[in-house]
Design a protein around this motif. Structure first.
Motif, PDB file in Angstrom:
ATOM      1  N   SER A 158      23.329  32.847  26.032  1.00 49.40           N
ATOM      2  CA  SER A 158      23.176  31.960  24.866  1.00 49.40           C
ATOM      3  C   SER A 158      21.726  31.904  24.405  1.00 49.40           C
TER       4      SER A 158
ATOM      5  N   ARG B 221      21.014  35.139  22.497  1.00 44.27           N
ATOM      6  CA  ARG B 221      21.639  35.198  21.180  1.00 44.27           C
ATOM      7  C   ARG B 221      20.980  34.246  20.183  1.00 44.27           C
ATOM      8  N   ASN B 222      20.288  33.212  20.660  1.00 39.88           N
ATOM      9  CA  ASN B 222      19.566  32.324  19.748  1.00 39.88           C
ATOM     10  C   ASN B 222      18.427  33.060  19.033  1.00 39.88           C
TER      11      ASN B 222
ATOM     12  N   ASN C 238      19.223  38.235  15.648  1.00 37.68           N
ATOM     13  CA  ASN C 238      19.669  38.102  14.262  1.00 37.68           C
ATOM     14  C   ASN C 238      21.199  38.170  14.221  1.00 37.68           C
ATOM     15  N   PRO C 239      21.866  37.203  13.615  1.00 35.26           N
ATOM     16  CA  PRO C 239      23.345  37.202  13.591  1.00 35.26           C
ATOM     17  C   PRO C 239      23.935  38.464  12.984  1.00 35.26           C
ATOM     18  N   SER C 240      23.229  39.067  12.060  1.00 31.52           N
ATOM     19  CA  SER C 240      23.749  40.287  11.428  1.00 31.52           C
ATOM     20  C   SER C 240      23.481  41.530  12.268  1.00 31.52           C
TER      21      SER C 240
ATOM     22  N   ARG D  23      24.258  43.740  15.180  1.00 32.42           N
ATOM     23  CA  ARG D  23      25.353  43.978  16.120  1.00 32.42           C
ATOM     24  C   ARG D  23      24.833  44.813  17.278  1.00 32.42           C
TER      25      ARG D  23
END
Length: 852
Positions: free
Chosen positions: A736, A739-740, A743-745, A747
């Motif tokens: 976690s 992932r913070n 970048n959400p985009s 992959r």
């Protein structure tokens, strides 16, 4: 001029003559005795020896009259440097004229012109009387005695005398000379005082000195190492970014805004510095003291830089070599290829060094499991990163493929960006003509790469078995055919010889890949990687070579390594080893909560620092090339012959023994820290021990040493340690956090590998914090010298910023990249970071929990 002062005595007709001139530093007092006159005189009083001693503060024992003749009692001065006789005069006496001076000098011809004579004439009775009565000289009346006076007497120059030094400086008798000196001294003092005041005012105004009075001025480190570190900070970090929000961007944001050729990580910087140093050595002219190996290397370099002779030959030498080796149909001249009779094992064995580390079976050396100093044969998988690494990175950066898209896109990228170029430039064929064959090769490369990635580890799974046992374990691979193709001429092996197999699973997978791949694809692969490796030594019309290419090619030679080592004899290997031993102890201390069996490998770890001593021996370095002739007009053939000969000599050492400071892989000119699991040692080559890596023994603060050399060694120890453990709990904890920062985009298709790297770096950062804090407590120094222009940073902040800027890399260019997330997650795992930068508990970098 002489001035005489007579001091009359009421009790004696004898006289005392005091002759004086200008200031004198000291006097010789000559004391002698003579009988007093029998008649009483009312003339001037005579000074007795005791009177003189009372005046000067010196006591002596009078000389008995019976011990020597009876000349008059006299005082004679020490000879002085020449001075102006007109400067002095008696106290209260006016200066005399020039004629009077001449008359007095003439009449006193037997008296020295530079003396002050005090003639004391007295009797033994008066001496005794004065000693008894203790009459004070203060009550003696002074009078002037001239040369015409009856009391005036000339000392006996021939008589023996006793000299006593009196520290008398009669400056008070001078009027004119000393007044001038005093005036000049006063003027000089006033000028000095005014200049001092002026300089103080200038300093106070220009440096804001009045405001800083009473303020502590920090101790600034001005050594070369500190200046280099400060320069790295100023050119990489971006102070406008909050370190508690994104530490990687705070440390490296300006790094990513530089020109492309300036965005180099520290390993690339070290490679460039090493190349430049080697270039300077190879370009230097020979002299009478140059060794044979040095002249040999310089001759090859000169041949490499001869663009005219290389252009005249072109790619012809390379094509001639390829035609003499087993070939594949991708080569136009390979018209006799028959897949039914093709033996890939023999092809592999004949290529060996020609295909470098891209061969399907790579020969190397290892150490015997029962005797770690004895060398044995090793076989290992190929290393395809130099071949397809850049293609892979570009694919991920541009397409960011998903896991299902990755392999098809990688195959297409290899086909388009690698194979087409090699076939067109090296084999001079149109890729369209052989596009089907190139597709087969691209698929084969992807399969081999997948097999090597699955089995690749820092500490590979090494299996020891005899050659006979290996051939029986994998009958699908005709390993004897591979050995007999070339190696038999170098190493006389037997079926019972022990052999080390790195990643046995790869060779099992290789047999399956070969079984499903067309034979021509295997032959074409071996042909293409051989051409890819050898084209650097050839002259390609479309490829422009430079001195960098020549230096990089010759850096593999031991004579060049020897030249570089001799130019870097200033490193302190003892201090570095002492520091690394403390690093190892601190790592063990911070991991005592884990079972001791996992720390056993760390405890047995040794460090190989700098270079092996054999590379300083001219005899050992020259031995492989003693029978090699160089053709200066044919660089390709000369370079290939020399490098192949060195490789053969290395393999011929199988069965011999290593020195205690040597390992089976010691690349002096490759600035990379390496773990050699075969000897349980970490190798730090001399090319790695240069800027920006700070070293003990240099004038660098300890935070600079821990944030460069310390963090890299701790990270290597962490890699070795965590490979033995199950990392699942740590990965779940870090997931976690990681992932913070991601970048959400973005992959990320290798999240598991990224988390494993994050665990290792987090452990290294935490252990570095502990080790540096421990050092601070031991020496009671909690604020070291600051860097120039960074006096606002504390030592702990400089520590974190040190390895933050050290790890700047183009892999983190895209905001929110996997590399950036790894760095931020590792730093955020440190509680000391949150304390050092006073991060609020709402900031992203605040340490909410420690996962490692």
């Amino acid at each position: 001029m002489y001035h005489s002062t007579r001091v009359p005595s009421p009790n004696s007709s004898s006289s005392a003559i005091l002759q004086r001139r200008g200031p004198s530093p000291s006097f010789d007092v000559v004391v002698s005795t003579s009988p007093a006159p029998s008649s009483t005189s009312s003339g001037p009083r005579i000074l007795s020896p005791s009177d003189v001693l009372l005046h000067t503060g010196i006591s002596i024992t009078p000389i008995s009259p019976s011990s020597m003749p009876s000349p008059p009692l006299m005082l004679a001065p020490i000879a002085e440097q020449e001075s102006d006789l007109s400067e002095g005069s008696a106290v209260g006496e006016p200066c005399t004229s020039g004629s009077e001076r001449n008359r007095e000098v003439t009449e006193a011809t037997r008296v020295s012109e530079r003396s002050i004579d005090l003639h004391l004439q007295t009797s033994d009775e008066e001496v005794q009387q004065r000693q008894v009565t203790g009459q004070s000289i203060a009550n003696i009346r002074e009078d002037v005695v001239t040369p015409e006076s009856p009391e005036y007497s000339v000392p006996y120059a021939a008589e023996p005398s006793r000299h006593i030094i009196f520290p008398i400086t009669p400056f008070y008798n001078s009027k004119n000379g000393c007044n001038k000196c005093t005036i000049w001294l006063a003027l000089l003092f006033v000028v000095f005082l005014l200049l001092s005041i002026a300089l103080f005012l200038v300093w106070a105004i220009t440096s804001d000195g009045f405001r800083n009075l009473g303020v502590h001025i920090p101790n600034v480190c001005s050594s070369k190492q500190c200046i280099d570190t400060a320069f790295r900070f100023s050119t990489y970090m971006d102070p406008s970014i909050d370190p508690c929000t994104n530490f990687y961007r705070y440390s490296c944001n300006k790094f990513h805004t530089q020109a492309e050729d300036q965005r180099r990580n520290f390993i690339d910087q070290q490679k460039d510095a090493t190349l430049r140093q080697v270039h300077a050595l190879l370009s230097a002219p020979d002299d009478a003291t140059s060794a044979r190996s040095s002249k040999f290397a310089k001759l090859l370099f000169t041949s490499c830089m001869d663009a005219g002779q290389r252009a005249s030959r072109g790619p012809a030498p390379l094509m001639a070599l390829l035609r003499n080796l087993p070939c594949g149909p991708v080569l136009r001249e390979c018209t006799s290829f028959n897949p039914d009779f093709y033996n890939w094992e023999r092809h592999v064995g004949m290529l060996d060094w020609y295909s470098n580390g891209f061969n399907l079976i790579v020969y190397d050396t290892d150490v015997h499991p029962q005797d770690r100093s004895k060398m044995i044969l090793q076989i290992r998988p190929p290393q395809l990163e130099p071949l397809i690494g850049e293609t892979r990175r570009q694919l991920i950066a541009l397409a960011n493929p998903s896991e299902t898209e990755y392999e098809p896109l990688l195959q297409a990228s290899i086909r388009q960006n690698l194979l087409n170029e090699v076939v067109q430039q090296t084999f001079m064929r149109d890729p369209v003509e052989v596009h089907t064959q190139l597709d087969e090769v691209a698929q084969f490369i992807v399969d081999i790469d997948k097999a090597t990635v699955l089995t690749a580890r820092l500490t590979p799974n090494t299996t020891y078995m005899t050659i006979g046992e290996f051939t029986r374990a994998l009958p699908e691979i005709n390993f004897r055919e591979a050995l007999n193709a070339e190696l038999t001429n170098i190493y006389k092996w037997t079926e019972d010889d022990m052999m080390a197999i790195q990643d046995f699973d790869y060779f099992a997978e290789l047999s399956l890949i070969i079984a499903r791949t067309p034979r021509r694809a295997v032959a074409n692969y071996l042909m293409i990687v051989t051409g890819f490796h050898l084209q650097q030594y050839s002259n390609q019309p479309s490829i422009q070579f430079s001195w960098r290419d020549c230096v990089a090619q010759l850096s593999e030679l031991q004579p060049v390594e020897k030249m570089y080592i001799l130019s870097r004899q200033n490193i302190s290997t003892e201090k570095i080893n002492s520091f690394l031993q403390n690093v190892k102890k601190d790592f063990i201390t911070t991991h005592r909560s884990y079972p001791l069996q996992y720390l056993g490998r760390i405890n047995q770890m040794s460090f190989y620092i700098g270079y092996p001593r054999r590379l300083l021996s001219e005899e050992m370095v020259w031995r492989p090339f003693s029978k090699v002739n160089i053709d200066e007009t044919n660089y390709f053939t000369s370079a290939i012959t020399v490098l192949k000969q060195q490789r053969n000599y290395m393999l011929s050492q199988i069965g011999t023994y290593l020195d205690n400071d040597d390992t089976t892989s010691y690349n002096v000119l490759v600035p990379t820290i390496i773990y050699n699991p075969h000897v349980e040692g970490i190798v730090l080559p001399i090319s790695f021990l240069q800027s920006p890596i700070a070293q003990p023994g240099e004038t660098a603060p300890m935070y600079a040493i821990y944030s460069t050399l310390g963090i890299t060694v701790f990270q290597m120890l962490s890699k070795i340690f965590w490979l033995q453990l199950d990392e699942t709990p740590q990965k779940l904890c870090l997931d976690s956090i990681y992932r913070n920062f991601l970048n959400p985009s973005y992959r990320n298709i290798q999240i598991d590998t990224a988390l494993a790297n994050t665990i290792e770096l987090s452990d290294a950062v935490k252990t570095t914090d502990y080790s540096y804090s421990k050092w601070q407590d031991q020496v009671a120094v909690h604020q070291e010298a600051v860097l120039p222009a960074f006096d606002q940073l504390t030592s702990l902040q400089s520590l974190f910023l040190g390895f933050g800027t050290l790890l700047c890399n183009t892999d983190g260019e895209v905001p929110g990249s996997s590399y950036e997330a790894t760095i931020n997650s590792a730093i955020g795992n440190s509680r000391l970071f949150s304390t050092a930068f006073q991060c609020s508990n709402s900031s992203l970098m605040f340490n909410r929990r420690t996962c490692v």
